[in-house]
Design an enzyme around this catalytic site. Structure first.
Site, mmCIF file in Angstrom:
data_model
loop_
_atom_site.group_PDB
_atom_site.id
_atom_site.type_symbol
_atom_site.label_atom_id
_atom_site.label_comp_id
_atom_site.label_asym_id
_atom_site.label_seq_id
_atom_site.Cartn_x
_atom_site.Cartn_y
_atom_site.Cartn_z
ATOM 1 C CG HIS A 238 -1.744 -1.197 1.412
ATOM 2 N ND1 HIS A 238 -2.827 -1.484 0.617
ATOM 3 C CD2 HIS A 238 -1.658 -2.223 2.307
ATOM 4 C CE1 HIS A 238 -3.384 -2.617 1.011
ATOM 5 N NE2 HIS A 238 -2.694 -3.092 2.032
HETATM 6 C C1 BDR Z 1 -3.021 0.728 5.305
HETATM 7 O O1 BDR Z 1 -3.234 0.166 6.594
HETATM 8 C C2 BDR Z 1 -2.021 -0.136 7.193
HETATM 9 O O2 BDR Z 1 -2.086 -1.362 7.832
HETATM 10 C C3 BDR Z 1 -0.968 -0.095 6.110
HETATM 11 O O3 BDR Z 1 0.270 0.336 6.639
HETATM 12 C C4 BDR Z 1 -1.529 0.887 5.125
HETATM 13 O O4 BDR Z 1 -1.154 2.203 5.446
HETATM 14 C C5 BDR Z 1 -3.698 -0.170 4.291
HETATM 15 O O5 BDR Z 1 -5.053 -0.274 4.576
#
Ligand code: BDR
Ligand code: CA
Length: 306
Positions: A238
Site C-alpha cells: 500500500h
Molecule cells: C493501510 O493500513 C495499514 O495497515 C498499512 O500500513 C496501510 O497504510 C492499508 O489499509
C-alpha cells in the site's frame, strides 16, 4: 524533475517501512523528516521502527512522534496484521537513538509556516490524526503544503469492513477534517494498491540486487499476508504507492472528484464515498483519486531505489 521538499507521516508498519526506503532512495524528493502517528502500532513503537529502518539504510532523518490516538477515541491498533512489532518480526537491531523531543504537529507547523507557499509535499500513509490536528491548531500552516498524497480509503471494498479501509477507519473524524480543508489531495486507495502485489517474481528481483535494504524489503514482502482469500499472487503493497504517486505521476491515473468521509459511527463508518461519475450537482471535487498504477514499472523502480 527538480527535487521537492518532502515529509512522510506514517505508522510503521511493514509497508510504511518500505515507503521510507523508497523515499530515501529517490532523488526527486528532498526527504526532510518523518512524523509518526499511532496506527499499525503505537507511536513509540512506530518511531522506534522508523529509526531502525533509517539505521538499516545508513541514513539519518529527524523523527517526530505525533498523536498517540485518534481524535475521538483510541485506535484499535492493527498490530496483528504487521506482527506484534509492526515489522513482521524482521531481525533488526534496536534503534540507534530516540525520536526528537518536539511533537510532530509542532514540527510540521514550524516547518510549514516558514516554507514557501506550496513548497513541501507530504505523504500520509497512516491515520490522518497528525494532519487534522495541524489543520485545526495551525490553519495557516496549510499554505506551505504542496501535494498531499494520502494512502487510504477505497472506491470499492474496504479492508477492515466492507465499507472502510484501515487508515481512514482508524480516524474517520480526522479524515473528514482533512478532506474539507481545500488541500491538493492525491488519494491512493485500495483499488490501486491491490494492483501492486508482491509476487514471487518481484520478490526475487529485489533479492537479486543483493543490497541489504532490498533484501529487507523482499523479506517484508515475503512475510506479508497474501490475501489468498482473494486469490492474490502476493500481498498488496500500500504505502509506497503514495510515495510513488509523488515521484512518478505518469505511472498512475485517476479522476479529480469529490470524496466524502463517513464519520457517523454507523456500519459504513470510515467509508470514503468517491463521487466517481461527475454531476453538476453535489459536492465539489476535492481530491485526485487514483485508480490505476503500472505495477510492473512500480516494482522495477522499487527494486532500483531501495
Ligand atoms: C493501510 O493500513 C495499514 O495497515 C498499512 O500500513 C496501510 O497504510 C492499508 O489499509
Ligand atoms: Ca501505514
Amino acid at each position: 524533475m527538480t527535487s521537492r521538499r518532502f515529509i512522510l507521516d506514517c505508522d510503521p508498519g511493514q509497508d510504511d517501512a518500505i515507503a521510507i526506503l523508497l523515499a530515501l532512495g529517490s532523488h526527486e524528493l528532498a526527504f526532510e523528516a518523518i512524523t509518526i502517528v499511532a496506527g499499525n502500532v503505537g507511536a513509540d513503537q512506530g518511531a522506534a521502527n522508523a529509526r531502525r529502518i533509517l539505521d538499516l539504510a545508513g541514513a539519518d532523518r529527524p523523527i517526530y512522534r505525533g498523536a498517540p490516538r485518534a481524535l475521538l477515541k483510541p485506535y484499535d491498533l492493527g498490530e496483528r496484521f504487521h506482527g506484534g512489532d509492526g515489522l513482521m518480526g524482521l531481525d533488526l537491531p534496536p534503534p540507534s537513538r530516540p525520536p526528537e523531543a518536539e511533537h510532530a504537529v509542532s514540527f510540521l507547523a514550524r516547518t510549514l509556516l516558514a516554507a514557501e507557499p506550496g513548497s513541501i509535499d507530504l505523504a500520509c500513509v497512516g491515520p490522518l490524526t497528525n494532519l487534522a490536528l495541524l489543520l485545526i491548531q495551525y490553519p495557516d500552516a496549510a499554505r506551505g503544503l504542496g501535494r498531499v498524497a494520502i494512502m487510504g480509503g477505497a472506491i470499492g471494498l474496504g479492508n477492515v469492513s466492507p465499507a472502510a479501509e484501515f487508515n481512514i477507519h482508524s480516524d474517520a473524524a480526522a479524515a473528514a477534517v482533512v478532506f474539507s480543508a481545500g488541500l491538493d489531495v492525491i488519494l491512493v486507495p485500495l483499488d490501486l494498491t491491490h494492483q501492486a502485489l508482491g509476487t514471487d517474481a518481484r520478490i526475487a528481483a529485489l533479492k537479486a540486487t543483493g543490497r541489504p535494504t532490498a533484501l529487507a524489503v523482499a523479506e517484508l514482502l515475503a512475510r506479508y499476508p497474501r490475501l489468498e482469500k482473494f486469490n492474490y499472487q502476493g500481498g498488496p503493497l500500500h504505502d509506497p504507492c503514495a510515495v510513488a504517486a509523488l515521484i512518478w505521476p505518469e505511472m498512475v491515473s485517476g479522476r479529480h472528484v469529490a470524496v466524502e468521509i463517513d464519520a457517523s459511527g454507523g456500519p459504513s463508518h470510515g467509508r470514503t464515498l468517491v463521487h466517481w461519475w461527475p454531476k453538476s450537482t453535489g459536492p465539489r471535487p476535492n481530491a485526485l483519486v487514483l485508480s490505476e498504477i503500472d505495477a510492473d514499472q512500480f516494482y522495477h523502480h522499487l527494486s532500483n531505489r531501495v
